[in-house]
Design a protein around this motif. Structure first.
Motif, mmCIF file in Angstrom:
data_model
loop_
_atom_site.group_PDB
_atom_site.id
_atom_site.type_symbol
_atom_site.label_atom_id
_atom_site.label_comp_id
_atom_site.label_asym_id
_atom_site.label_seq_id
_atom_site.Cartn_x
_atom_site.Cartn_y
_atom_site.Cartn_z
ATOM 1 N N ARG A 42 0.824 -1.216 0.000
ATOM 2 C CA ARG A 42 0.000 0.000 0.000
ATOM 3 C C ARG A 42 0.858 1.265 0.000
ATOM 4 N N GLU A 43 1.939 1.248 0.772
ATOM 5 C CA GLU A 43 2.817 2.416 0.836
ATOM 6 C C GLU A 43 3.464 2.697 -0.522
ATOM 7 N N LEU A 44 3.873 1.644 -1.213
ATOM 8 C CA LEU A 44 4.465 1.814 -2.544
ATOM 9 C C LEU A 44 3.431 2.354 -3.528
ATOM 10 N N ARG A 45 2.223 1.808 -3.474
ATOM 11 C CA ARG A 45 1.162 2.278 -4.378
ATOM 12 C C ARG A 45 0.876 3.756 -4.152
ATOM 13 N N ALA A 46 0.931 4.205 -2.914
ATOM 14 C CA ALA A 46 0.660 5.607 -2.593
ATOM 15 C C ALA A 46 1.737 6.544 -3.132
ATOM 16 N N LEU A 47 2.903 5.999 -3.480
ATOM 17 C CA LEU A 47 3.995 6.826 -3.993
ATOM 18 C C LEU A 47 3.911 7.038 -5.501
ATOM 19 N N ALA A 48 2.953 6.362 -6.161
ATOM 20 C CA ALA A 48 2.707 6.648 -7.577
ATOM 21 C C ALA A 48 2.161 8.066 -7.690
ATOM 22 N N GLN A 49 2.677 8.832 -8.633
ATOM 23 C CA GLN A 49 2.315 10.244 -8.740
ATOM 24 C C GLN A 49 1.361 10.488 -9.901
ATOM 25 N N PRO A 50 0.433 11.442 -9.745
ATOM 26 C CA PRO A 50 -0.562 11.704 -10.790
ATOM 27 C C PRO A 50 0.048 12.054 -12.143
ATOM 28 N N GLU A 75 0.695 3.905 -15.850
ATOM 29 C CA GLU A 75 -0.201 3.464 -14.783
ATOM 30 C C GLU A 75 0.569 2.599 -13.788
ATOM 31 N N THR A 76 0.249 2.737 -12.510
ATOM 32 C CA THR A 76 0.785 1.866 -11.466
ATOM 33 C C THR A 76 -0.388 1.156 -10.804
ATOM 34 N N VAL A 77 -0.352 -0.180 -10.807
ATOM 35 C CA VAL A 77 -1.471 -0.968 -10.299
ATOM 36 C C VAL A 77 -0.968 -2.003 -9.294
ATOM 37 N N THR A 78 -1.891 -2.561 -8.524
ATOM 38 C CA THR A 78 -1.589 -3.703 -7.659
ATOM 39 C C THR A 78 -2.431 -4.889 -8.113
ATOM 40 N N GLY A 79 -1.969 -6.086 -7.815
ATOM 41 C CA GLY A 79 -2.717 -7.279 -8.197
ATOM 42 C C GLY A 79 -1.945 -8.541 -7.900
ATOM 43 N N ARG A 80 -2.543 -9.637 -8.282
ATOM 44 C CA ARG A 80 -1.945 -10.951 -8.054
ATOM 45 C C ARG A 80 -0.940 -11.269 -9.150
ATOM 46 N N THR A 81 0.197 -11.815 -8.753
ATOM 47 C CA THR A 81 1.260 -12.172 -9.692
ATOM 48 C C THR A 81 1.381 -13.684 -9.792
ATOM 49 N N MET A 82 1.373 -14.196 -11.025
ATOM 50 C CA MET A 82 1.631 -15.623 -11.248
ATOM 51 C C MET A 82 3.113 -15.828 -11.507
ATOM 52 N N CYS A 83 3.702 -16.761 -10.783
ATOM 53 C CA CYS A 83 5.118 -17.102 -10.941
ATOM 54 C C CYS A 83 5.216 -18.516 -11.512
ATOM 55 N N THR A 84 5.906 -18.663 -12.630
ATOM 56 C CA THR A 84 6.018 -19.962 -13.286
ATOM 57 C C THR A 84 7.455 -20.476 -13.221
ATOM 58 N N TYR A 85 7.605 -21.776 -13.449
ATOM 59 C CA TYR A 85 8.921 -22.410 -13.444
ATOM 60 C C TYR A 85 9.547 -22.419 -14.838
ATOM 61 N N ASP A 86 8.831 -21.864 -15.815
ATOM 62 C CA ASP A 86 9.278 -21.938 -17.205
ATOM 63 C C ASP A 86 8.822 -20.687 -17.942
ATOM 64 N N PHE A 87 9.597 -20.251 -18.926
ATOM 65 C CA PHE A 87 9.277 -19.048 -19.700
ATOM 66 C C PHE A 87 8.332 -19.345 -20.862
ATOM 67 N N TYR A 88 8.419 -20.536 -21.426
ATOM 68 C CA TYR A 88 7.658 -20.847 -22.634
ATOM 69 C C TYR A 88 6.354 -21.589 -22.342
ATOM 70 N N GLU A 89 6.401 -22.906 -22.241
ATOM 71 C CA GLU A 89 5.164 -23.662 -22.035
ATOM 72 C C GLU A 89 4.461 -23.265 -20.734
ATOM 73 N N GLY A 90 5.249 -23.047 -19.676
ATOM 74 C CA GLY A 90 4.667 -22.714 -18.381
ATOM 75 C C GLY A 90 3.908 -21.401 -18.381
ATOM 76 N N GLN A 91 4.238 -20.512 -19.338
ATOM 77 C CA GLN A 91 3.542 -19.234 -19.442
ATOM 78 C C GLN A 91 2.585 -19.193 -20.628
ATOM 79 N N GLY A 92 2.336 -20.376 -21.219
ATOM 80 C CA GLY A 92 1.368 -20.456 -22.306
ATOM 81 C C GLY A 92 1.823 -19.834 -23.601
ATOM 82 N N ARG A 93 3.135 -19.800 -23.848
ATOM 83 C CA ARG A 93 3.625 -19.227 -25.095
ATOM 84 C C ARG A 93 3.557 -20.265 -26.223
#
Length: 338
Positions: free
Chosen positions: A185-193, A198-216
């Motif tokens: 929250r503190e980091l998000r509040a430091l985004a300036q108008p 855009e600066t957003v918050t949300g859920r991050t998916m972390c994969t073990y692979d760059f290609y198939e694991g990320q649906g490429r």
């Protein structure tokens, strides 16, 4: 157990290890950092650290070290330059700028996991109090245009599970991948108008692979089609996932397990709902990659200003060797260790 509850276990603020074996060792060698608990005076070298900033490549973290040095007004002694403290490891780079460590973590969960084990032990040996860890990186956006800054609220794996699974002695253990909500929250509040992005918050998916694991669709192997990929990406988007990368799960799980406050701040290089490959020109990508650094520097500057510690003078991360013999041993071990 929440992050705040875990932090409350250590009222003096020092980083504690969940490993009683360390105290029984003659010397704890941090192989991949080319440092040792008896070869180096780690308290003198790192005892004033407050912020540990990590990113993928050595070049990017060297650039961040010089950037944060300018931002916080850190002055080096005449005739000196920033020193890559871990240069003898040939694996990671490490630069110290006053109370800030800038370290490369490589690519993927295994690489960042190895580094975190040793950096957390470094904080312990140096008796650092209440450090804050940041991962600064790049990612693929989900429904976000390239150049968007994403602050991770939490991390999940490719199955949308919010924990790191790790086989240990033939058993699968699960460590919750939790990031500090207040820090987010503190980091998000430091985004300036007037920020041109855009600066957003949300859920991050972390994969073990760059290609198939990320649906490429552009890897050496692919057993699904465009429709399969889009169905999956839209599914995870509806679950709250706004970006995909390859380190946040381990970063969140290990810092939480150590009781260390941490945050992940990435910039999107493309919207994965519109394609798989990064098409922006290099000069645009360079500017985008500066955006997470800018946000983190705002946080560090605000903290130091509140503490009256801006315009710092100090050493540039020089070596403080306690034992030349042990130092030579650590060098040899780090160079040889696979």
């Amino acid at each position: 157990m929440s992050s705040d509850e875990e932090l409350d276990e250590y009222p003096d603020g020092t980083v504690r290890l969940r490993n009683p074996n360390i105290e029984l060792m003659d010397q704890d060698i941090l192989y991949h950092l080319a440092l040792g608990s008896e070869s180096h005076d780690l308290i003198s070298m790192f005892g004033d650290i407050k912020f540990v900033c990590m990113g993928g490549t050595p070049k990017r973290m060297e650039q961040f070290a010089y950037y944060i040095m300018e931002q916080i007004g850190h002055k080096l002694p005449a005739g000196t330059t920033l020193l890559d403290i871990s240069q003898y490891s040939y694996r990671y780079c490490m630069y110290k700028v006053g109370p800030v460590l800038s370290i490369s973590h490589g690519m993927g969960i295994p690489s960042v996991g190895i580094l975190l084990h040793e950096v957390i032990k470094l904080m312990y040996h140096a008796r650092v109090r209440d450090p804050i860890f940041f991962r600064i990186g790049t990612c693929g956006g989900i429904g976000l245009e390239g150049g968007t800054v994403v602050i991770s609220e939490d991390a999940v794996d490719g199955m949308l599970q919010p924990f790191l699974e790790l086989p240990v002695l033939g058993k699968l253990i699960r460590r919750p991948a939790k990031l500090d909500k207040k820090l987010c929250r503190e980091l998000r509040a430091l985004a300036q108008p007037d920020d041109p992005y855009e600066t957003v918050t949300g859920r991050t998916m972390c994969t073990y692979d760059f290609y198939e694991g990320q649906g490429r669709l552009d890897g050496a192997f692919c057993d699904f089609n465009e429709n399969d990929k889009m169905e999956y990406l839209n599914k995870i988007h509806k679950s709250g996932v706004v970006n995909i990368e390859m380190e946040s799960l381990s970063f969140a799980a290990l810092t939480h397990h150590a009781g260390v406050k941490s945050a992940v701040i990435c910039v999107t290089l493309m919207d994965r709902l519109k394609g798989d490959q990064v098409l922006a020109p290099k000069e645009v990508l360079d500017e985008w990659q500066q955006r997470p650094c800018t946000l983190v520097s705002r946080y560090i500057k605000r903290y130091l200003s509140m503490k009256g510690r801006l315009s710092l003078d100090g050493h540039c991360g020089s070596m403080c060797v306690k034992s030349p013999r042990r130092f030579k041993l650590v060098q040899q071990e780090s160079e040889n260790y696979d």
